[in-house]
Design a protein around this motif. Structure first.
Motif, short mmCIF file in Angstrom:
data_model
loop_
_atom_site.label_atom_id
_atom_site.label_comp_id
_atom_site.label_asym_id
_atom_site.label_seq_id
_atom_site.Cartn_x
_atom_site.Cartn_y
_atom_site.Cartn_z
N ILE A 74 0.87 -1.17 0.00
CA ILE A 74 0.00 0.00 0.00
C ILE A 74 0.91 1.22 0.00
CG2 ILE A 74 -1.76 1.33 1.23
CD1 ILE A 74 -2.77 -1.25 2.47
N GLY A 75 0.66 2.15 -0.90
CA GLY A 75 1.49 3.34 -0.93
C GLY A 75 1.26 4.15 -2.20
N PRO A 76 1.99 5.20 -2.43
CA PRO A 76 2.94 5.77 -1.48
C PRO A 76 2.20 6.50 -0.36
CG PRO A 76 2.83 7.14 -3.45
CD PRO A 76 1.94 5.96 -3.69
N LEU A 77 2.75 6.40 0.86
CA LEU A 77 2.07 6.94 2.04
C LEU A 77 2.89 8.05 2.68
CD1 LEU A 77 1.03 3.50 3.57
CD2 LEU A 77 -0.51 5.16 2.49
N GLY A 78 2.18 8.92 3.40
CA GLY A 78 2.82 9.91 4.25
C GLY A 78 3.28 11.15 3.51
N ARG A 79 3.78 12.07 4.32
CA ARG A 79 4.31 13.33 3.79
C ARG A 79 5.81 13.16 3.58
NH1 ARG A 79 4.17 19.04 7.12
NH2 ARG A 79 5.93 18.09 8.19
N GLY A 80 6.26 13.34 2.37
CA GLY A 80 7.68 13.16 2.05
C GLY A 80 8.46 14.46 2.30
N PHE A 81 9.68 14.48 1.77
CA PHE A 81 10.52 15.68 1.89
C PHE A 81 9.92 16.80 1.05
CE2 PHE A 81 13.56 12.19 2.67
CZ PHE A 81 14.07 12.60 3.89
N GLY A 82 10.09 18.03 1.53
CA GLY A 82 9.61 19.19 0.78
C GLY A 82 10.48 19.41 -0.43
N PRO A 83 10.07 20.38 -1.27
CA PRO A 83 10.88 20.66 -2.47
C PRO A 83 12.30 21.05 -2.07
CG PRO A 83 8.89 22.00 -2.39
CD PRO A 83 8.96 21.28 -1.10
N VAL A 84 13.28 20.52 -2.76
CA VAL A 84 14.66 20.87 -2.41
C VAL A 84 14.97 22.30 -2.83
CG1 VAL A 84 15.96 18.72 -2.15
CG2 VAL A 84 15.26 19.45 -4.40
N LEU A 85 15.72 22.99 -1.99
CA LEU A 85 16.09 24.37 -2.31
C LEU A 85 17.09 24.37 -3.44
CD1 LEU A 85 16.61 25.73 1.30
CD2 LEU A 85 14.68 26.17 -0.21
N ALA A 86 17.14 25.49 -4.16
CA ALA A 86 17.97 25.54 -5.36
C ALA A 86 19.42 25.93 -5.07
CB ALA A 86 17.38 26.49 -6.37
N ASP A 87 19.85 25.86 -3.83
CA ASP A 87 21.29 25.98 -3.58
C ASP A 87 21.67 25.06 -2.44
OD1 ASP A 87 20.36 27.33 -1.46
OD2 ASP A 87 21.09 29.28 -2.07
N SER A 88 22.84 25.25 -1.85
CA SER A 88 23.51 24.16 -1.14
C SER A 88 22.73 23.54 0.02
CB SER A 88 24.88 24.63 -0.67
OG SER A 88 24.72 25.80 0.04
N VAL A 89 22.75 22.23 0.01
CA VAL A 89 22.07 21.45 1.04
C VAL A 89 23.01 20.33 1.49
CG1 VAL A 89 19.78 21.83 0.06
CG2 VAL A 89 21.06 19.79 -0.57
N CYS A 90 22.66 19.75 2.61
CA CYS A 90 23.42 18.62 3.13
C CYS A 90 22.44 17.53 3.55
CB CYS A 90 24.25 19.11 4.32
SG CYS A 90 25.38 17.90 4.95
N PHE A 91 22.71 16.30 3.13
CA PHE A 91 21.92 15.16 3.57
C PHE A 91 22.74 14.44 4.64
CE2 PHE A 91 20.88 14.99 -1.20
CZ PHE A 91 19.84 15.90 -1.07
N VAL A 92 22.05 13.95 5.66
CA VAL A 92 22.73 13.21 6.73
C VAL A 92 21.97 11.92 6.95
CG1 VAL A 92 23.62 13.27 9.08
CG2 VAL A 92 23.33 15.42 7.83
N GLY A 93 22.65 10.78 6.77
CA GLY A 93 21.99 9.49 6.93
C GLY A 93 22.75 8.60 7.90
N GLY A 94 22.01 7.95 8.79
CA GLY A 94 22.63 7.04 9.75
C GLY A 94 22.05 5.64 9.62
N GLY A 95 22.91 4.63 9.42
CA GLY A 95 22.45 3.24 9.35
C GLY A 95 21.41 3.05 8.26
N ILE A 96 20.37 2.31 8.58
CA ILE A 96 19.35 2.03 7.58
C ILE A 96 18.55 3.30 7.24
CG2 ILE A 96 17.52 1.28 9.18
CD1 ILE A 96 18.51 -0.34 5.79
N GLY A 97 18.72 4.34 8.05
CA GLY A 97 18.10 5.65 7.76
C GLY A 97 18.64 6.28 6.47
N ILE A 98 19.68 5.71 5.92
CA ILE A 98 20.19 6.19 4.63
C ILE A 98 19.17 5.90 3.52
CG2 ILE A 98 22.02 5.82 2.90
CD1 ILE A 98 23.87 5.10 5.34
N ALA A 99 18.30 4.89 3.77
CA ALA A 99 17.42 4.38 2.70
C ALA A 99 16.69 5.47 1.89
CB ALA A 99 16.43 3.36 3.27
N PRO A 100 15.94 6.38 2.51
CA PRO A 100 15.17 7.33 1.69
C PRO A 100 16.01 8.41 1.01
CG PRO A 100 14.86 7.80 4.02
CD PRO A 100 15.68 6.54 3.94
N LEU A 101 17.28 8.54 1.41
CA LEU A 101 18.07 9.68 0.93
C LEU A 101 18.56 9.48 -0.51
CD1 LEU A 101 20.04 10.54 4.19
CD2 LEU A 101 17.94 11.58 3.30
#
Ligand SMILES: Cc1cc2nc3c(=O)[nH]c(=O)nc-3n(C[C@H](O)[C@H](O)[C@H](O)COP(=O)(O)OP(=O)(O)OC[C@H]3O[C@@H](n4cnc5c(N)ncnc54)[C@H](O)[C@@H]3O)c2cc1C
Ligand code: FES
Length: 258
Positions: A93-120
């Motif tokens: 069943i899906g896709p469910l929930g509220r995902g990430f907002g629109p990415v900004l058009a300049d510098s960003v940083c993603f931070v992932g730990g363990g299996i939390g890397i999955a959605p990145l």
């Protein structure tokens, strides 16, 4: 309605490490509607055990009709998923929930730990299509959990920094140690990982006045807003349900210390 119940077909199950597996599913309706940060509820086995569907982030979309899940074997449901074979059917069943907002058009940083890397990876892929530079900080227990994922983020044009608990790859310590030097140069952080790690990232971002979105986990029985089992405290003292109000929250919406 963008949610679907769909019988997907297993295309591949690929072990990345002893405990991390990647499942590729042919699921055209869900793939077409999926956005980074959203999740699916999966029936893990053919019998009533386990009875409840399990939630998994959408790890990546492949073409127009497939999605991938990256999962860690922790119990019966994930064990059954790791034993699937190509051609088998799997109800989602899906896709469910509220995902990430629109990415900004300049510098960003993603931070992932363990299996939390999955959605990145799905998020980085969207970012890659916008042709902007990004940095990803990956943390895990050991380097073998990161090697392949790190190369996939690099292939999307991300600058990758790693941290491991045992020092086998990159910085010997916490992934949050890597964030501080970046905060002066970025406008937004997207984080997913263990609760304590995300709480630290939220605090660092608040101090540096950098926006932060965090993808939370909770035990989920339904994933649809019906059972009220996925409750967290919001910073406004009201309850929030991770499956409906999240799983992605603006960090300042969450009462991290309760
Ligand atoms: C929105 C969301 C997205 C998720 N995305 C992923 C993903 O991409 N990859 C992945 O591997 N896992 C993900 N999870 C966690 C995943 O749902 C659980 O690991 C899975 O349900 C475990 O099922 P099981 O039958 O194997 O283990 P169980 O036998 O149900 O549980 C085994 C152990 O894991 C713990 N556990 C189970 N579910 C959770 C949970 N939701 N939060 C914290 N601890 C839990 C249990 O307390 C127990 O100690 C996500 C969870 C949520 C809420
Ligand atoms: S999991 Fe049932 S309300 Fe969120």
């Amino acid at each position: 309605m963008s949610e679907h119940q769909e019988n997907s077909i297993v295309h591949a199950v690929e072990p990345l490490t002893d405990s991390f597996h990647r499942l590729t599913l042919h699921t055209p309706l869900i793939a077409a509607a999926a956005k980074p940060g959203q999740f699916v509820m999966v029936t893990c086995g053919p019998s009533l055990d386990p009875l409840l569907r399990r939630p998994f982030s959408i790890h990546r979309r492949i073409g127009a009709e497939q999605i991938q899940l990256l999962f860690k074997v922790v119990g019966r449901g994930t064990r059954l998923l790791s034993e699937l074979r190509p051609g088998q059917a799997l109800s989602l069943i899906g896709p469910l929930g509220r995902g990430f907002g629109p990415v900004l058009a300049d510098s960003v940083c993603f931070v992932g730990g363990g299996i939390g890397i999955a959605p990145l990876l799905f998020l980085a892929d969207r970012w890659h299509r916008s042709d902007q530079a990004c940095t990803i900080l990956l943390g895990s227990r050991t380097g073998d959990e990161l090697t392949q994922l790190a190369s996939e983020f690099e292939a999307l044009g991300c600058r990758v920094e790693t941290a491991t608990d045992d020092g086998s790859l990159g910085h010997h310590g916490l992934v949050t140690d890597l964030l501080a030097p970046h905060l002066a140069h970025i406008r937004k952080v997207y984080v997913c990982g263990p609760h304590a790690m995300m709480a630290t990232v939220a605090e660092l971002c608040k101090t540096a006045q950098v926006a932060c979105e965090a993808s939370l986990e909770a035990h989920m029985a339904c994933g649809l807003g019906a059972c009220l089992g996925c409750t967290i405290h919001g910073a406004d003292t009201l309850y929030k349900h991770v499956c409906k109000h999240g799983p992605v929250f603006n960090a300042e919406e969450v009462a991290w210390k309760r």
